[in-house]
Scaffold this motif. Sequence first.
Motif, mmCIF file in Angstrom:
data_model
loop_
_atom_site.group_PDB
_atom_site.id
_atom_site.type_symbol
_atom_site.label_atom_id
_atom_site.label_comp_id
_atom_site.label_asym_id
_atom_site.label_seq_id
_atom_site.Cartn_x
_atom_site.Cartn_y
_atom_site.Cartn_z
ATOM 1 N N UNK A 136 -8.293 3.811 -4.131
ATOM 2 C CA UNK A 136 -7.935 4.360 -2.818
ATOM 3 C C UNK A 136 -8.047 5.885 -2.811
ATOM 4 N N UNK A 137 -7.878 6.484 -4.001
ATOM 5 C CA UNK A 137 -7.918 7.941 -4.072
ATOM 6 C C UNK A 137 -9.358 8.473 -4.039
ATOM 7 N N UNK A 138 -10.333 7.593 -4.216
ATOM 8 C CA UNK A 138 -11.730 8.043 -4.323
ATOM 9 C C UNK A 138 -12.295 8.497 -2.981
ATOM 10 N N UNK A 146 -4.933 -8.971 4.105
ATOM 11 C CA UNK A 146 -5.197 -7.654 4.646
ATOM 12 C C UNK A 146 -4.070 -7.302 5.608
ATOM 13 N N UNK A 147 -3.373 -6.196 5.325
ATOM 14 C CA UNK A 147 -2.249 -5.849 6.204
ATOM 15 C C UNK A 147 -2.715 -4.940 7.320
ATOM 16 N N UNK A 148 -3.578 -4.063 6.935
ATOM 17 C CA UNK A 148 -3.871 -2.974 7.850
ATOM 18 C C UNK A 148 -5.256 -2.454 7.512
ATOM 19 N N UNK A 149 -6.049 -2.281 8.498
ATOM 20 C CA UNK A 149 -7.364 -1.692 8.247
ATOM 21 C C UNK A 149 -7.199 -0.176 8.227
ATOM 22 N N UNK A 182 -9.208 -1.215 2.592
ATOM 23 C CA UNK A 182 -7.872 -1.646 2.151
ATOM 24 C C UNK A 182 -7.335 -0.582 1.183
ATOM 25 N N UNK A 183 -6.126 -0.815 0.685
ATOM 26 C CA UNK A 183 -5.546 0.136 -0.268
ATOM 27 C C UNK A 183 -5.730 -0.328 -1.702
ATOM 28 N N UNK A 184 -6.571 -1.327 -1.904
ATOM 29 C CA UNK A 184 -6.710 -1.892 -3.254
ATOM 30 C C UNK A 184 -7.716 -1.136 -4.125
ATOM 31 N N UNK A 239 -10.599 -7.132 -8.028
ATOM 32 C CA UNK A 239 -9.763 -6.471 -7.027
ATOM 33 C C UNK A 239 -8.333 -6.461 -7.552
ATOM 34 N N UNK A 240 -7.677 -5.329 -7.444
ATOM 35 C CA UNK A 240 -6.316 -5.265 -7.954
ATOM 36 C C UNK A 240 -5.482 -4.286 -7.150
ATOM 37 N N UNK A 241 -4.189 -4.525 -7.175
ATOM 38 C CA UNK A 241 -3.298 -3.569 -6.509
ATOM 39 C C UNK A 241 -3.045 -2.360 -7.391
#
Lengths: 207, 207
Positions: free
Chosen positions: B58-60, A203-206, A46-48, A71-73
Motif C-alpha cells: 500500500x505504501x508503494x 473488499x471494504x472500500x475502493x 485495496x490496502x493489501x 495477497x496478504x494483509x
Amino acid sequence: MKGRKGKKRRKEQKGLSRYEIRLGGSGGQGIITAARIFAEAVSEHTRKFVCQSQSYGPEARGGASKAEIVISEEPIDYPKATKPDLLLAMNQAACDTYFSDLKSEGILVVDSSLVDQVPTSRSIGIPFTEIARKEVGKELVANMVALGALTCLTKAVSPKGVEKILLAKVPKGTVEMNRKAFRAGISAVKKLGDLDLPKPEEVEEEL
Amino acid sequence: MKGRKGKKRRKEQKGLSRYEIRLGGSGGQGIITAARIFAEAVSEHTRKFVCQSQSYGPEARGGASKAEIVISEEPIDYPKATKPDLLLAMNQAACDTYFSDLKSEGILVVDSSLVDQVPTSRSIGIPFTEIARKEVGKELVANMVALGALTCLTKAVSPKGVEKILLAKVPKGTVEMNRKAFRAGISAVKKLGDLDLPKPEEVEEEL
C-alpha cells in the motif's frame, strides 16, 4: 474467554490473512499478463500487500508454465505460492502438474474446454477458451475471460478495479475485445450461482 | 590438492551460481515489462533457471516501485532479490530507497537523466530517458533502452535472444521504436568501454 471470542470473531471478519493463487497454462495463453493485471489491481484498489511472480526452468519449455499471486494483509516475506488456495488450470498439463500442490480445502478452477480429466469433484469448470471464441471471436483472450472469473471467485478486489487496470495495460485497438472477454468471465461465474468458497478478505472500500 | 584446484577453476569458469537483479523506478516507467522480457529471454535462450517477481505494498503508491529477477544454475527456492548483484535505478527515489540493499561488490546503474545524487563512485550512469527522447523520439521507451543496457552489462543472455522476446511481446506498430530503443541501450554500454564487472555465467550456447 470474552477476549478469545472477540479475537475469533475478528479473525472471521478479516478472512484469510494470506491467500495464494497459482495460474497454470502453456506459454502462449497469457497467464502472466492476467496475473500481473490482477496483482496491480489488488495493489491499486485495496490496502493489501501483493506479490506476483513467475518461475522459469529449462524444463518448462513447451510444458506447463505458471504465474503466482500472493495477497496478504501483512508485508509478504515469502512470495511463492507453495500451497495455493486457488489453482486455475488453463490446460490438462497444468492441472496434472500443479493439482498436488493445492491446499486440501483449496479451489480448483479449470478451463473445461481443454481439461477433460479433473482430479477432484471440488472443482469449478468454466470453458474459458470456448467463451473467448464464441463470445468475443478470439481464443487469444481466454486469459481475460479467466481473469474475470478469478476476480469474481476470489472477491479480492472489485471487478471495476481490475477492469480499470486491464484497460490501461492492453494495446490500443484491443480494448473492447479485452473488456468483453473480461466481462464474459464474470458472467460465467455468476451463472454458476452461489458458491461457498473460502476467500480473501472482502473488499471494504475502493481506494 | 589437485581436486580442489580443479573445483576452483570450474567455479571460476561457471561464474556466479545465483545472480540477483533489481530494477527500480516509478509506476509508469515500464520496469516490470523490461524485467519480464529479460527473464523470459534468459529462460528461453539459456539453460539457467529464472524467477521474476514484483511486490506491491500500500505504501508503494506514487513512490518507488521495483521488479526483480533472480538467475541461477539451480532451481530457485527463494525468488526475491534480497542482496542484488545489480541495481538499476530509473529515478532518484529508487536509487535512494534501494541502494542500501545492494551487495557490497554489486553494480549500481542509474538513469543519469533523472538521478543527480549517486551514493557511490562504483556506479554506471547512462541517460536512458534522454537517449529514448533524443534517439527514438519517445521517453516512454526509456525502459527498453535500460533493457538493452542490462543485457549488455550482465551478459546473462545474448542481445539477439532478448530482442527476439522483446519483438514478440510489444504491441504491433511499436516494434521498430522498441527495437531502436533496445539497440540504443546496448550501444550506450559499449561506448563506456571495457568494464570489469562480476556477472552471471557467460552465455555458452544459444538454444
